[in-house]
Design a protein around this motif. Structure first.
Motif, PDB file in Angstrom:
ATOM      1  N   ILE A 285      49.141  48.476  46.463  1.00  0.00           N
ATOM      2  CA  ILE A 285      47.697  48.670  46.036  1.00  0.00           C
ATOM      3  C   ILE A 285      47.278  48.083  45.029  1.00  0.00           C
ATOM      4  O   ILE A 285      47.552  48.351  44.201  1.00  0.00           O
ATOM      5  CB  ILE A 285      46.435  50.022  46.765  1.00  0.00           C
ATOM      6  N   LEU A 286      46.529  46.530  45.027  1.00  0.00           N
ATOM      7  CA  LEU A 286      46.119  46.563  43.298  1.00  0.00           C
ATOM      8  C   LEU A 286      44.814  46.806  43.228  1.00  0.00           C
ATOM      9  O   LEU A 286      44.013  46.474  44.121  1.00  0.00           O
ATOM     10  CB  LEU A 286      46.809  45.092  42.539  1.00  0.00           C
ATOM     11  N   LEU A 287      44.249  46.323  41.902  1.00  0.00           N
ATOM     12  CA  LEU A 287      43.173  46.348  41.711  1.00  0.00           C
ATOM     13  C   LEU A 287      42.898  45.620  40.688  1.00  0.00           C
ATOM     14  O   LEU A 287      43.465  45.498  39.776  1.00  0.00           O
ATOM     15  CB  LEU A 287      42.565  48.023  41.457  1.00  0.00           C
ATOM     16  N   PHE A 288      42.679  44.392  40.614  1.00  0.00           N
ATOM     17  CA  PHE A 288      40.960  43.438  39.687  1.00  0.00           C
ATOM     18  C   PHE A 288      40.154  43.951  39.297  1.00  0.00           C
ATOM     19  O   PHE A 288      39.572  43.958  40.402  1.00  0.00           O
ATOM     20  CB  PHE A 288      41.795  42.214  40.160  1.00  0.00           C
ATOM     21  N   GLN A 289      40.012  44.171  37.949  1.00  0.00           N
ATOM     22  CA  GLN A 289      38.175  44.344  37.543  1.00  0.00           C
ATOM     23  C   GLN A 289      38.225  42.722  37.685  1.00  0.00           C
ATOM     24  O   GLN A 289      38.307  42.492  37.325  1.00  0.00           O
ATOM     25  CB  GLN A 289      38.808  44.942  36.368  1.00  0.00           C
ATOM     26  N   PHE A 290      36.748  42.618  37.398  1.00  0.00           N
ATOM     27  CA  PHE A 290      36.167  41.680  37.247  1.00  0.00           C
ATOM     28  C   PHE A 290      34.623  41.708  36.026  1.00  0.00           C
ATOM     29  O   PHE A 290      34.084  42.484  36.683  1.00  0.00           O
ATOM     30  CB  PHE A 290      35.475  40.818  38.159  1.00  0.00           C
ATOM     31  N   ILE A 291      34.198  40.570  35.427  1.00  0.00           N
ATOM     32  CA  ILE A 291      32.815  40.942  34.814  1.00  0.00           C
ATOM     33  C   ILE A 291      32.431  39.300  35.090  1.00  0.00           C
ATOM     34  O   ILE A 291      32.329  38.625  35.594  1.00  0.00           O
ATOM     35  CB  ILE A 291      33.020  40.856  33.126  1.00  0.00           C
ATOM     36  N   LYS A 292      30.376  39.727  35.542  1.00  0.00           N
ATOM     37  CA  LYS A 292      29.734  38.773  35.972  1.00  0.00           C
ATOM     38  C   LYS A 292      28.803  38.297  35.190  1.00  0.00           C
ATOM     39  O   LYS A 292      28.253  39.241  34.731  1.00  0.00           O
ATOM     40  CB  LYS A 292      29.580  38.837  37.448  1.00  0.00           C
ATOM     41  N   SER A 293      28.479  36.822  34.972  1.00  0.00           N
ATOM     42  CA  SER A 293      26.742  36.705  34.494  1.00  0.00           C
ATOM     43  C   SER A 293      25.945  37.371  35.092  1.00  0.00           C
ATOM     44  O   SER A 293      25.418  37.591  36.436  1.00  0.00           O
ATOM     45  CB  SER A 293      26.746  35.476  34.650  1.00  0.00           C
ATOM     46  N   VAL A 294      24.898  37.789  34.358  1.00  0.00           N
ATOM     47  CA  VAL A 294      23.515  38.514  34.346  1.00  0.00           C
ATOM     48  C   VAL A 294      22.742  37.214  35.846  1.00  0.00           C
ATOM     49  O   VAL A 294      22.273  38.035  36.227  1.00  0.00           O
ATOM     50  CB  VAL A 294      22.972  38.929  33.304  1.00  0.00           C
ATOM     51  N   LEU A 295      22.582  36.784  35.663  1.00  0.00           N
ATOM     52  CA  LEU A 295      22.205  35.772  36.348  1.00  0.00           C
ATOM     53  C   LEU A 295      22.699  35.415  37.422  1.00  0.00           C
ATOM     54  O   LEU A 295      22.145  35.437  39.071  1.00  0.00           O
ATOM     55  CB  LEU A 295      22.339  34.213  36.624  1.00  0.00           C
ATOM     56  N   THR A 296      23.937  36.404  38.276  1.00  0.00           N
ATOM     57  CA  THR A 296      24.316  36.177  39.490  1.00  0.00           C
ATOM     58  C   THR A 296      23.090  37.501  39.847  1.00  0.00           C
ATOM     59  O   THR A 296      22.836  37.211  41.495  1.00  0.00           O
ATOM     60  CB  THR A 296      25.471  36.940  39.932  1.00  0.00           C
ATOM     61  N   VAL A 297      22.763  38.777  39.264  1.00  0.00           N
ATOM     62  CA  VAL A 297      21.991  39.019  40.003  1.00  0.00           C
ATOM     63  C   VAL A 297      20.569  39.121  39.463  1.00  0.00           C
ATOM     64  O   VAL A 297      19.507  39.751  40.420  1.00  0.00           O
ATOM     65  CB  VAL A 297      22.631  40.659  39.739  1.00  0.00           C
ATOM     66  N   ASN A 298      20.462  38.577  38.450  1.00  0.00           N
ATOM     67  CA  ASN A 298      19.474  38.951  37.420  1.00  0.00           C
ATOM     68  C   ASN A 298      18.813  37.301  37.198  1.00  0.00           C
ATOM     69  O   ASN A 298      18.629  37.009  35.874  1.00  0.00           O
ATOM     70  CB  ASN A 298      18.835  39.586  36.750  1.00  0.00           C
ATOM     71  N   PRO A 299      18.154  36.331  38.289  1.00  0.00           N
ATOM     72  CA  PRO A 299      17.805  35.252  37.725  1.00  0.00           C
ATOM     73  C   PRO A 299      16.723  34.416  36.361  1.00  0.00           C
ATOM     74  O   PRO A 299      16.606  33.347  36.233  1.00  0.00           O
ATOM     75  CB  PRO A 299      18.304  34.339  39.097  1.00  0.00           C
ATOM     76  N   CYS A 300      15.981  36.194  36.781  1.00  0.00           N
ATOM     77  CA  CYS A 300      14.998  36.109  35.224  1.00  0.00           C
ATOM     78  C   CYS A 300      15.285  35.087  34.246  1.00  0.00           C
ATOM     79  O   CYS A 300      14.427  35.139  33.143  1.00  0.00           O
ATOM     80  CB  CYS A 300      13.910  36.538  35.829  1.00  0.00           C
ATOM     81  N   MET A 301      16.858  36.259  33.781  1.00  0.00           N
ATOM     82  CA  MET A 301      17.323  35.287  32.570  1.00  0.00           C
ATOM     83  C   MET A 301      17.695  34.033  32.027  1.00  0.00           C
ATOM     84  O   MET A 301      17.435  33.593  30.967  1.00  0.00           O
ATOM     85  CB  MET A 301      18.399  36.955  32.375  1.00  0.00           C
ATOM     86  N   SER A 302      16.906  32.984  33.552  1.00  0.00           N
ATOM     87  CA  SER A 302      17.135  31.750  33.308  1.00  0.00           C
ATOM     88  C   SER A 302      17.066  30.911  31.487  1.00  0.00           C
ATOM     89  O   SER A 302      16.889  29.780  30.781  1.00  0.00           O
ATOM     90  CB  SER A 302      17.893  30.715  34.355  1.00  0.00           C
TER      91      SER A 302
END
Length: 1293
Positions: A285-302
């Motif tokens: 079992i492997l676990l990969f960690q990710f970070i994401k852009s805030v735009l994916t969930v809070n698009p008002c930051m554009s």
């Protein structure tokens, strides 16, 4: 918080108890299970679909046989579609799509389709299927509900993504996810079939794995973010290939921060270090960690300009201070950690931040989220940053917290029950110092819009709360307006303003307008983002009121990738009450929506205004996945003319960039992004046969910041559409950007590469248009040559066919005095033309560089000319033509030089005419000889030009330039002066020479101290009384004793004259010096040629003026020094030149320098030399006449020189006697034998053989002060030292 009893226990994972309720036997192997609302849909291998209730009841519904479901290309075709007429067809994989209300299915024969109930009832009669004709190798399927996409994996290794056409119901291919041969040449078609496809929980990325291993991450519309089949993922540090990671099963964790994977390595135990503690996990079992852009969930930051990435417990910013240089993965995470933004993000401010802060250094500013907040509210769902990039707010499971980058402190709710009582639903945004968020109040069961002030404590007592009718899904801020999108498909606009009542400050929110969108939106979940913008199809010119141009003009709605714009309806009467409160004024209604673009992932716009950069600030920027970016650009008429009615006022331009865009810097024409980078560390682990460490399979991953210029893409797109004028306006607005020259170069280079390497003929080539466009800019010549130098030689002919002949461009550079660019063209010419042509142009450039004192360039040119010479003998001479003289023609090319130079001479300012002069030079008959011995001839050729330049400098009395020239280029000045003694090195006019030296060396003309009776000024000339002149001479001589150099013995005349002593005076005139800097250049240049100072700078100094406690004679002495001495640097330079001229025997020049330094010892020395019989009588005669001319000039124009001339009168008389003696016996002296060949020999330029005469001349000028050629080299080296120290960098101010 710690004190609350049972708090930890309440928040632990609940105990789960599983028990069996019922067993159903479907009499065939089950292929796929899907949950559909309250039912369970089961597909079995016998081709049946079973609909089962969760209670385990079939409710008497029959299983549906797939053979009875009609399939067609679209829903419009006749009801009787073709049935799947095979008995053994069954569903291999299926997934339910709630927003399309149907199933995406893959059949066992590789066909794919979409089954939907025609009415609400789920029976065989009510089902209908559509399928695409061209997919026959489907393997698996995954559905994106937010964007209504179905991704079908194929056996070929590509993923085909389909959407449903709203009007016909047919399946339309949206895009493909496939590896390209360009990026992955050795693997793109060897991946095997697609094995698994999984969309992330926020629907912004999809992960794909293949049968033979490896996985890749893609954005919604197909931009590739990561792939483990290339680079460090696929190869070890020694270059050997690794086995790709095989994945049997995978699933995303909460919020998409983790990917859980069951790998197909085998069953060996693998230790993975996670969060600093070693944990032994289950076999694979492997676990990969990710970070994401805030735009994916809070698009008002554009609408902001920073890049903000969010991880489960930390944030990455691109606007931290330079001291923050942490590595994004500095804390030890799982060694199988791969970090990558899963989609775009941008953030910025009304006042655009400086380019340096946003581009900044390579490292991220990492903010660790408060562990107290995370303890009960993991994971982070939303985050936002304010426009100045100084404050961040984060939202977890409940409540929210904020952080100041300046104080480095977190603020949490003081009362934990208030935090646990609110769930943020629609994201959050900053408005000035306030945080605006939409939340659900659990205790009151009420949807609310809340505003908190950053500076106050986090408490509901300080919040402004507005109740809302329905759940808020999205929220955005534009200027002083808040726009929210709700679950009932309505959009509501609020005004927000700051309110101060007494001590506490709050924000007041008022409803402005509500717009229902239920007619246009099938499902509220499909709305990706909602933005209020000032962008409209009218770009502000045609609007009836100018202030409307930057108002909230339109709503941009991203509906499942379709960008919809609703503008304000301005068709009605435009009356605005002047006195009414702007918040109470009736807002205009919105027009019906218009679709602007498809496949849109993110939208960027700004509410800032800048008159200079209207194109960029009033544009709308879209990122469209694999299609790159698009910009909706406003078109402005030039000079505010009325626009044509038939011309569109905006245009949509697509362009490709190499990075995934996360933010747009509007004014700076840059796109910011982030990219996954890898670090290999497999050399730490020795490879053994038993098993290989997992770490070796997977490299260490870090996130790097990237940025890219996009301006050249836009300019090119405008030129393709014949909008050259708009391209010009846009470029002129950006011409001040530091990388603007690079933009033009990139555009030229890309078009050149595409067109010159194209296999098919191009019907309408763009290169000539681009070339013509670039000529509009002053950087044209540099742009072309830089582009050529970075392009391979094979494409040069194509390039110069469009931009013009390099010879003409070279000459344009010379005309524009841009010598460095001209030197670059020379390298082009060297490759494209015969050597004679490049020598001709090199000579032109060399002469101009000499003229302008560009010494570095001169040294390069000397090397270049020698190189051409050495390579010439092997090159077959080309046939001479009118333009290209033959290489064997010696100097003939000066006659048939390129015509364009002389033609354009009329338009050149006078300073440029030196070019013409350098060309008028006779070619000697001996010119044919030198090509036999190329090296020697080439050196001779270069010497000719150096000699000619030195002669011109002497003729123009430019001694300072001559000194620089000799020192910088190592020119053998003494030997050359010896040859030229009676020609170029003669002084024709002593007075002009003297004046010119005063000016060049910033040396003031001498002035006379006068008694208070005499008026020193009359139109700037002196009238003198008595023998004050003698006194001036005395004080000068006293001063000069301290400066006497080692050029010869000190003579007694000085002492005898000075023994008379100065006469005492009652008062004297002295210049006021504010700076107190004796050698300051300023004081030297303030003196005019006639030695007058501005009247107001003189004052009478009284006897009692004793503050300096000096005698009057000493004061007079100091004032004379101040007034009559130039800068120390000039003095060093003049003495150096005096030494050189003495060595070379140019006595007349020595006299001129002696006069300027006012040193009689120099004149005495010349007298000593003159008494030796070797000196030419002509030179002495010249000195005598010259000194008489100076005497006459001093009497009329510059009395300051008279005292010194009086001192040297005895030497002058001796000189006259010597000259008279020499006149008679001159013809009989043996020196005449040496002189005859010297005078009959042609000038050095006329004969290349004249170097033989040089030795005669050198021997002839022997004597105590002369050096032989051998010694002269060593003195040159010694004497050049002061020059290298910068002695010659004085400039005339």
């Amino acid at each position: 918080m710690k004190g609350i009893p049972h708090f930890k226990e309440e928040h632990c994972a609940p105990a789960l108890n599983l028990e069996m309720k019922k067993v159903l036997d479907l009499q065939a192997p089950i292929m796929s299970l899907q949950s559909v609302l309250e039912d369970l849909l089961v597909a079995t291998s016998d081709g049946l679909l079973h609909l089962i209730h969760w209670e385990g009841m079939t409710n008497g519904r029959k299983a549906i046989n797939l053979c009875t479901v009609p399939f067609s290309v679209d829903l419009q075709s006749s009801r009787a579609g073709s049935f799947l007429g095979f008995t053994d067809v069954h569903i291999k994989d299926m997934e339910y799509c709630a927003t399309l209300d149907g199933f995406a299915v893959v059949f066992n024969d590789g066909k794919v389709g979409f089954i939907t109930p025609v009415s609400s009832r789920f029976t065989a009669e009510q089902l209908h299927g559509v399928w695409p004709q061209d997919v026959v190798d489907g393997t698996c399927v995954a559905v994106n509900n937010k964007y209504r996409l179905m991704a079908f994996g194929c056996a070929s290794g590509s993923v085909q993504v389909y959407t449903i056409d709203n009007t016909t119901g047919a399946m339309l291919l949206s895009h493909k996810l496939e590896l390209t041969p360009k990026q992955y040449p050795d693997i793109w078609n060897k991946t095997g079939a697609v094995k698994l496809i999984r969309w992330s929980p926020d629907n912004s990325v999809v992960i794909v794995t293949w049968e033979y291993g490896g996985f890749s991450l893609w954005s919604v519309f197909g931009a590739q973010l990561i792939c483990t089949l290339g680079g460090d993922f696929a190869y070890r540090s020694d270059g050997t290939k690794k086995d790709p990671l095989k994945i049997n099963s995978m699933s995303w964790g909460a919020e998409g921060y983790h990917l859980w994977v069951i790998s197909g390595f085998g069953s060996q135990n693998t230790e993975i270090e996670a969060d600093l503690r070693s944990v032994v996990k289950q076999p694979s079992i492997l676990l990969f960690q990710f970070i994401k852009s805030v735009l994916t969930v809070n698009p008002c930051m554009s609408n902001q300009e920073q890049v903000l990435l969010q991880g489960e417990d930390r944030l990455y910013l691109n606007c931290g201070e330079t001291s923050q240089t942490q590595n994004p993965r500095s804390s030890a995470h799982s060694e199988c950690t791969t970090s990558r933004e899963t989609s775009p993000f941008a953030d910025g401010g009304l006042e655009s931040q400086g380019l340096s802060t946003l581009l900044g250094h390579r490292h991220w500013h990492v903010v660790q989220i408060s562990s107290t907040y995370l303890e009960s509210n993991w994971p982070i769902r939303f985050s936002a940053i304010d426009k100045l990039g100084q404050n961040i707010a984060v939202v977890g499971k409940f409540g929210f917290a904020h952080y100041s980058l300046l104080t480095k402190k977190w603020k949490l709710f003081g009362n934990i029950t208030q935090e646990q009582n609110m769930i943020v639903t629609g994201g959050l945004a900053w408005w000035n110092d306030f945080m605006v968020l939409a939340c659900y109040n659990i205790s009151e069961r009420q949807e609310e819009l809340r505003v908190y002030l950053r500076t106050l404590n986090l408490d509901n007592a300080f919040a402004h709360v507005t109740k809302a009718q329905a759940e808020t899904l999205l929220l955005s801020v534009f200027r002083d307006m808040v726009i929210v999108f709700r679950a009932d498909c309505s959009i509501c606009l609020y005004s927000i303003e700051r309110k101060c009542d007494g001590s506490n400050t709050t924000a007041d929110i008022q409803v402005l307008q509500e717009v229902s969108m239920s007619r246009y939106i099938p499902h509220p979940f499909l709305v990706v983002s909602v933005t209020l913008t000032s962008v409209s199809t009218e770009n502000g010119i045609t609007l009836k009121m100018p202030q409307q141009a930057r108002d909230a003009e339109s709503i941009m709605l991203n509906l499942a990738g379709q960008l919809i714009m609703m503008q304000r309806d301005r068709s009605g009467p435009q009356i605005r009450e002047k006195d009414s409160n702007p918040n109470q004024r009736k807002l205009l209604p919105f027009c019906p929506p218009v679709v602007l673009a498809q496949s849109v992932e993110n939208v960027w716009t700004t509410c800032r205004a800048n008159k200079q950069k209207r194109h960029l600030l009033e544009a709308l920027w879209l990122s469209c996945g694999s299609a790159g970016m698009k910009v909706w650009l406003p078109l402005f008429p030039r000079d505010h003319r009325k626009p044509h009615s038939f011309l569109s006022q905006r245009i949509m331009l697509p362009f490709h960039i190499n990075i995934y865009p996360l933010a747009v810097l509007f004014e700076d024409a840059l796109v910011l992004g982030a990219v996954n980078d890898t670090v290999l560390y497999d050399y730490l682990y020795p490879r053994n046969s038993a098993r290989e460490q997992l770490e070796v399979f997977f490299p260490f991953c870090v996130v790097e910041r990237t940025s890219q210029i996009y301006l050249h893409h836009i300019l090119r797109q405008l030129l393709v559409r014949n909008l050259g004028e708009q391209a010009l306006l846009l470029a002129q607005s950006c011409a001040a950007l530091p990388y603007f020259p690079h933009v033009l170069e990139l555009m030229l280079h890309e078009v050149l590469e595409e067109e010159a390497t194209s296999r098919e003929p191009i019907p309408d080539p763009l290169l000539p248009t681009v070339a013509k466009y670039i000529t509009e800019f002053p950087l044209f010549l540099q742009t072309v040559v830089h582009c050529a130098r970075k392009t391979e030689y094979a494409l040069w002919n194509y390039l110069f066919a469009a931009v013009g002949n390099p010879k003409d461009l070279f000459e344009e550079c010379l005309m524009a005095q841009d010598l460095d660019t001209a030197a670059s063209y020379l390298i082009i010419l060297q490759n494209m033309e015969v050597p004679a042509v490049s020598r001709q142009h090199a000579t032109l450039l060399f002469n101009t560089a000499l003229e302008q004192g560009k010494w570095d360039l001169c040294r390069h040119m000397i090397r270049f000319l020698k190189a051409i010479g050495s390579g010439e003998s092997e090159t077959p001479p080309s046939t001479p033509t009118a333009q290209e003289p033959s290489s064997s023609g010696g100097f003939e090319f000066f006659r048939n030089r390129s015509i364009s130079l002389s033609q354009s001479a009329e338009n050149v300012p006078p300073s440029k005419f030196s070019l013409q002069k350098t060309l008028s030079m006779p070619s000697g008959p001996s010119g044919k000889r030198w090509s036999k011995d190329s090296d020697c001839a080439e050196n001779m050729y270069i010497d000719m030009m150096l000699w000619r330049h030195a002669r011109r400098l002497l003729e123009d009395v430019r001694l300072k330039d001559l000194g620089c020239f000799a020192a910088q280029l190592g020119f053998e000045l003494i030997s050359w002066l010896c040859k030229e003694r009676t020609r170029a090195a003669r002084v024709d006019n002593f007075v002009i020479a003297l004046k010119r030296l005063h000016k060049d060396f910033l040396w003031p003309l001498p002035i006379i101290p006068a008694s208070s009776i005499c008026s020193p000024f009359k139109n700037g000339k002196y009238r003198t009384v008595g023998n004050l002149e003698i006194e001036a001479g005395i004080s000068n001589i006293q001063r000069s004793q301290s400066w006497l150099s080692n050029i010869g013995p000190t003579h007694h005349e000085i002492e005898t004259v000075s023994s008379q002593g100065p006469h005492m005076q009652d008062a004297f005139l002295s210049p006021l010096s504010n700076k107190g800097d004796e050698c300051s250049i300023g004081s030297a240049t303030d003196l005019t040629e006639s030695s007058s100072m501005v009247d107001g700078d003189w004052t009478v100094v009284d006897e009692n003026f004793s503050t300096l406690s000096l005698t009057q004679s000493e004061l007079e002495h100091i004032s004379m020094e101040l007034a009559s001495k130039g800068p120390h640097k000039s003095q060093v330079q003049l003495r150096y030149l005096l030494h050189i001229f003495m060595e070379a025997g140019c006595l007349d020049w020595c006299v001129v320098i002696g006069l300027i330094l006012r040193e009689s010892s120099v004149i005495n020395q010349i007298l000593v030399i003159a008494q030796s019989s070797e000196v030419d009588g002509e030179i002495l005669q010249n000195i005598k006449t010259g000194l008489h001319a100076v005497d006459r000039w001093a009497s009329t124009d510059c009395p300051g020189y008279k005292p010194f001339l009086n001192i040297i009168k005895p030497q002058l008389q001796k000189l006259s006697e010597i000259t008279q003696e020499q006149v008679q016996p001159d013809a009989f002296q043996p020196t005449a034998v040496g002189k005859a060949p010297e005078q009959s020999s042609p000038r050095p330029e006329e004969s290349r053989g004249s170097s033989s005469h040089g030795s005669i001349l050198l021997n002839e000028t022997g004597g105590s002060n002369m050096v032989s050629r051998k010694d002269e080299d060593t003195t040159e080296v010694e004497e050049e030292e002061p020059l290298q120290d910068g002695a010659y960098d004085c400039s005339v101010s």
